[in-house]
Design a protein around this motif. Structure first.
Motif, PDB file in Angstrom:
ATOM      1  N   ASP A 167       0.811  -1.221   0.000  1.00 42.16           N
ATOM      2  CA  ASP A 167       0.000   0.000   0.000  1.00 42.16           C
ATOM      3  C   ASP A 167       0.847   1.275   0.000  1.00 42.16           C
ATOM      4  O   ASP A 167       0.327   2.385  -0.022  1.00 42.16           O
ATOM      5  N   ALA A 168       2.182   1.116  -0.011  1.00 47.12           N
ATOM      6  CA  ALA A 168       3.070   2.286  -0.051  1.00 47.12           C
ATOM      7  C   ALA A 168       3.075   2.894  -1.447  1.00 47.12           C
ATOM      8  O   ALA A 168       2.807   2.215  -2.440  1.00 47.12           O
ATOM      9  N   GLU A 169       3.379   4.193  -1.510  1.00 54.97           N
ATOM     10  CA  GLU A 169       3.494   4.844  -2.816  1.00 54.97           C
ATOM     11  C   GLU A 169       4.632   4.221  -3.595  1.00 54.97           C
ATOM     12  O   GLU A 169       5.648   3.829  -3.015  1.00 54.97           O
ATOM     13  N   CYS A 170       4.453   4.154  -4.905  1.00 55.76           N
ATOM     14  CA  CYS A 170       5.507   3.593  -5.751  1.00 55.76           C
ATOM     15  C   CYS A 170       6.648   4.602  -5.862  1.00 55.76           C
ATOM     16  O   CYS A 170       6.452   5.719  -6.344  1.00 55.76           O
ATOM     17  N   PRO A 171       7.829   4.227  -5.403  1.00 55.10           N
ATOM     18  CA  PRO A 171       8.970   5.136  -5.490  1.00 55.10           C
ATOM     19  C   PRO A 171       9.391   5.325  -6.950  1.00 55.10           C
ATOM     20  O   PRO A 171       9.100   4.492  -7.807  1.00 55.10           O
ATOM     21  N   GLU A 172      10.091   6.418  -7.195  1.00 64.31           N
ATOM     22  CA  GLU A 172      10.631   6.615  -8.531  1.00 64.31           C
ATOM     23  C   GLU A 172      12.049   7.155  -8.448  1.00 64.31           C
ATOM     24  O   GLU A 172      12.411   7.850  -7.498  1.00 64.31           O
ATOM     25  N   LEU A 173      12.808   6.776  -9.441  1.00 59.99           N
ATOM     26  CA  LEU A 173      14.174   7.234  -9.566  1.00 59.99           C
ATOM     27  C   LEU A 173      14.285   7.952 -10.900  1.00 59.99           C
ATOM     28  O   LEU A 173      14.087   7.353 -11.954  1.00 59.99           O
ATOM     29  N   ARG A 174      14.561   9.252 -10.833  1.00 63.88           N
ATOM     30  CA  ARG A 174      14.765  10.049 -12.044  1.00 63.88           C
ATOM     31  C   ARG A 174      16.257  10.079 -12.329  1.00 63.88           C
ATOM     32  O   ARG A 174      17.046  10.411 -11.446  1.00 63.88           O
ATOM     33  N   VAL A 175      16.611   9.710 -13.560  1.00 62.21           N
ATOM     34  CA  VAL A 175      18.014   9.640 -13.961  1.00 62.21           C
ATOM     35  C   VAL A 175      18.199  10.465 -15.232  1.00 62.21           C
ATOM     36  O   VAL A 175      17.437  10.323 -16.185  1.00 62.21           O
TER      37      VAL A 175
END
Length: 161
Positions: A71-79
């Motif tokens: 149920d956690a927010e989906c993390p994102e990695l900006r590269v």
């Protein structure tokens, strides 16, 4: 020599045809592959920003990100492999490394070369294909890193476009 020539593939970078945000993926991945991507970003010195929701955090271990609650927010990695090209990795599943690119940033031979270099770096590090599908057309890659050829190749039929 360039992996692909712009004049040969520009139809796949047409926003109306392919969509502005194609899906790029490494199928049959593992948490170790995700970690290898995180390590590659750091080793290459690519600018990046990792966030969970609105909170910017330091680069995590892949195991930590992939083991978050459902149920956690989906993390994102900006590269940013270059200052003007952005890839956004989303940690949806541990068995597929996936990220989006903005085709508006990938117009012309110079930018195509940046894309090919980026896909090649990831593919070589993981020893796996890196595939680019048109937005919303999952499973029908138009181009990708081919392990045996050791370069980015065209995967779709130009005549079909």
């Amino acid at each position: 020599m360039a992996d692909l020539l712009w004049d040969d593939v520009k139809c796949f970078f047409d926003l109306d045809l392919t969509g502005s945000l194609p899906d790029v993926r490494v199928p049959n991945a593992s948490p170790e592959d995700w970690q290898a991507v995180l390590d590659l970003v750091a080793e290459k010195g690519w600018k990046y920003q990792y966030s969970e929701g609105e909170t910017v955090l330091s680069m995590p271990w892949a195991e930590t990100v992939l083991s978050r609650s459902t149920d956690a927010e989906c993390p994102e990695l900006r590269v940013w492999p270059t200052a003007d090209v952005l890839a956004i990795f989303r940690f949806h599943a541990d068995d597929e490394v996936d990220f989006d690119l903005d085709l508006r940033e990938l117009q012309g031979q110079d930018r195509l070369d940046v894309l090919c270099d980026f896909l090649r770096e990831i593919g070589r590090r993981l020893g796996k294909p890196v595939l680019m599908d048109p937005e919303g057309d999952y499973g029908h890659p138009v181009l990708g890193f081919d392990i045996k050829a050791d370069r980015v190749v065209l995967l779709a039929d130009l005549q079909a476009r």
